[in-house]
Design an enzyme around this catalytic site. Structure first.
Site, short mmCIF file in Angstrom:
data_model
loop_
_atom_site.label_atom_id
_atom_site.label_comp_id
_atom_site.label_asym_id
_atom_site.label_seq_id
_atom_site.Cartn_x
_atom_site.Cartn_y
_atom_site.Cartn_z
N ALA A 51 0.82 -1.21 0.00
CA ALA A 51 0.00 0.00 0.00
C ALA A 51 0.85 1.26 0.00
O ALA A 51 0.46 2.29 0.54
CB ALA A 51 -0.94 0.00 1.21
N ILE A 104 2.87 3.19 -5.18
CA ILE A 104 2.26 2.53 -6.33
C ILE A 104 0.92 1.92 -5.94
O ILE A 104 -0.08 2.08 -6.64
CB ILE A 104 3.18 1.44 -6.93
CG1 ILE A 104 4.49 2.04 -7.42
CG2 ILE A 104 2.48 0.73 -8.10
CD1 ILE A 104 5.46 1.03 -8.01
N ASP A 142 -1.14 -4.39 3.44
CA ASP A 142 0.24 -4.05 3.76
C ASP A 142 0.56 -4.58 5.16
O ASP A 142 -0.35 -4.76 5.98
CB ASP A 142 0.46 -2.54 3.71
CG ASP A 142 1.91 -2.16 3.44
OD1 ASP A 142 2.22 -1.73 2.31
OD2 ASP A 142 2.74 -2.32 4.35
N ASN A 167 13.87 -8.96 -1.76
CA ASN A 167 12.53 -9.10 -2.31
C ASN A 167 12.14 -10.54 -2.62
O ASN A 167 10.95 -10.83 -2.76
CB ASN A 167 12.36 -8.19 -3.53
CG ASN A 167 12.23 -6.73 -3.11
OD1 ASN A 167 11.98 -6.43 -1.94
ND2 ASN A 167 12.38 -5.82 -4.05
N ILE A 182 4.68 -6.27 -9.92
CA ILE A 182 5.36 -5.02 -10.26
C ILE A 182 6.69 -4.89 -9.50
O ILE A 182 7.54 -4.09 -9.85
CB ILE A 182 4.44 -3.81 -9.98
CG1 ILE A 182 3.18 -3.88 -10.86
CG2 ILE A 182 5.14 -2.48 -10.22
CD1 ILE A 182 2.22 -2.72 -10.69
N THR A 183 6.88 -5.72 -8.49
CA THR A 183 8.08 -5.66 -7.65
C THR A 183 9.35 -5.94 -8.45
O THR A 183 9.39 -6.84 -9.28
CB THR A 183 7.97 -6.67 -6.50
OG1 THR A 183 6.78 -6.42 -5.76
CG2 THR A 183 9.17 -6.58 -5.56
N ASN A 184 10.40 -5.16 -8.19
CA ASN A 184 11.69 -5.34 -8.87
C ASN A 184 12.67 -6.19 -8.07
O ASN A 184 12.54 -6.28 -6.85
CB ASN A 184 12.33 -3.96 -9.13
CG ASN A 184 11.74 -3.27 -10.35
OD1 ASN A 184 11.54 -3.90 -11.38
ND2 ASN A 184 11.45 -1.98 -10.24
N ARG A 223 7.47 5.08 -21.70
CA ARG A 223 8.60 6.01 -21.63
C ARG A 223 9.20 6.25 -23.01
O ARG A 223 9.51 7.39 -23.38
CB ARG A 223 9.65 5.44 -20.68
CG ARG A 223 9.24 5.52 -19.22
CD ARG A 223 10.15 4.77 -18.29
NE ARG A 223 9.77 5.02 -16.89
CZ ARG A 223 10.11 4.24 -15.87
NH1 ARG A 223 10.85 3.17 -16.08
NH2 ARG A 223 9.72 4.54 -14.64
N HIS A 276 13.32 -6.00 -17.76
CA HIS A 276 13.05 -4.66 -17.25
C HIS A 276 14.32 -4.13 -16.58
O HIS A 276 14.48 -4.16 -15.37
CB HIS A 276 11.91 -4.72 -16.23
CG HIS A 276 11.46 -3.38 -15.74
ND1 HIS A 276 11.22 -2.32 -16.58
CD2 HIS A 276 11.18 -2.94 -14.48
CE1 HIS A 276 10.82 -1.28 -15.86
NE2 HIS A 276 10.79 -1.63 -14.59
#
EC number: 1.1.1.37
Length: 319
Positions: free
Chosen positions: A11, A14, A34, A96, A119-121, A152, A176
């Protein structure tokens, strides 16, 4: 007809933006999850109070309990440590992976049939880890990367050529990160290819090369400017576009990190990598498109980089 349920795991910036966009687009009821006590509840209450103003009538609630993921139609995962100045997406790997394990188990036990967007890197590895721990089938899990990178690329091209961004169609494949592959051959402005624009002198090759380079470092540019965080408006918009295509069976073809089968794009194993992907009510379907020899070579470099990180992730898990 039952309303759809969209759960946002994480939360932060993003996650909160995802929730707001989901409400504005009237995609369904929203749950903000979260581990931080009070934070998702506070954001949910704030968002709920926008509904009378926005003219929408959906439920929003915050939670710290994975049980509240139950019966989710879509789960969008942003949980994890964000990038800081000087930090690469790959620096986030060890931290992560542990987050994806916890989140994946939460999905597995509470909403195994949900459509999952990661979406986590570092994205291409995290979506792989999330599938490993959640058990979600190949067609129901995807990583958000290419939609953002392509946006982009389109933005920078439109700015350079002084045209409407809506007239620019541009695509990015691969991982990515620094090895992503902006497709200059496929990309066009109102149907006119970038190659043709270069030939006609309307776009200088060195400027195109600079735009490609800026696209590859687009996330880092924002991190350096913000100093205390990373991009969130555009990543959230990209995630919502993908979720909407699934929920409304729009069958949009978007560049996403899908599980691509061995044989496609020269792959010798199944791999999550950014390729054009159809997103429908049935989930995701990677599509093979014709790319130039140069782009294929660049894609292979990107594939190798993803494989290396997957190996590093496997070594971390083995410890």
């Amino acid at each position: 007809m039952a309303r759809k349920k969209i759960t946002l795991v994480g939360a932060g910036n993003i996650g909160g933006t995802l929730a707001h966009l989901a409400l504005i687009k009237q995609l369904g009821d929203v749950v903000l999850f979260d581990i931080a006590q009070g934070m998702p509840n506070g954001k949910a209450l704030d968002l709920l109070q926008t509904c009378p103003i926005e003219g929408v009538d959906f439920k929003v609630r915050g939670t710290n309990d994975y049980k509240d993921l139950e019966n989710s139609d879509v789960v969008i995962v942003t949980a994890g440590v964000p990038r800081k100045p000087g930090m690469s997406r790959d620096d986030l790997l060890g931290i992560n992976i542990k987050v994806m394990q916890t989140v994946g188990e939460g999905i597995k036990h509470n909403c195994p049939n949900a459509f999952v967007i990661c979406i986590t890197n570092p994205l291409d590895i995290m979506v792989n880890m999330l599938q490993k721990f959640s058990g979600v089938p190949d067609n129901k899990i995807v990583g958000m990367a290419g939609v953002l990178d392509s946006a982009r690329f389109r933005t920078f091209l439109a700015d350079e050529l002084n045209v409407s961004v809506q007239q620019v169609q541009a695509y990015v494949m691969g991982g990515h990160g620094d090895t992503m592959v902006p497709l200059t051959k496929m990309s066009n402005v109102a149907g006119v290819s970038l190659e043709q624009l270069v030939k006609e002198g309307k776009l200088k090759q060195e400027r195109l090369d600079a735009i490609v380079s800026r696209t590859r470092s687009g996330g880092g540019e924002i991190v350096a400017l913000l100093k205390t965080g990373s991009a969130y408006y555009a990543p959230a918009a990209a995630g919502i576009q993908m979720a909407e295509s699934f929920l409304k069976d729009k069958k949009m073809i978007l560049p996403c990190a899908a599980k691509v089968k061995a044989g496609m794009y020269g792959l010798d194993e199944d791999l999550f990598v950014g390729v054009p992907t159809e997103i429908s009510a049935n989930g995701v379907r990677p599509i093979e498109v014709e790319i130039s020899d140069k782009e294929r070579e660049q894609l292979q470099v990107s594939i190798n980089a993803i494989k290396d990180l997957n190996k590093a992730a496997a070594e971390i898990l083995a410890k």
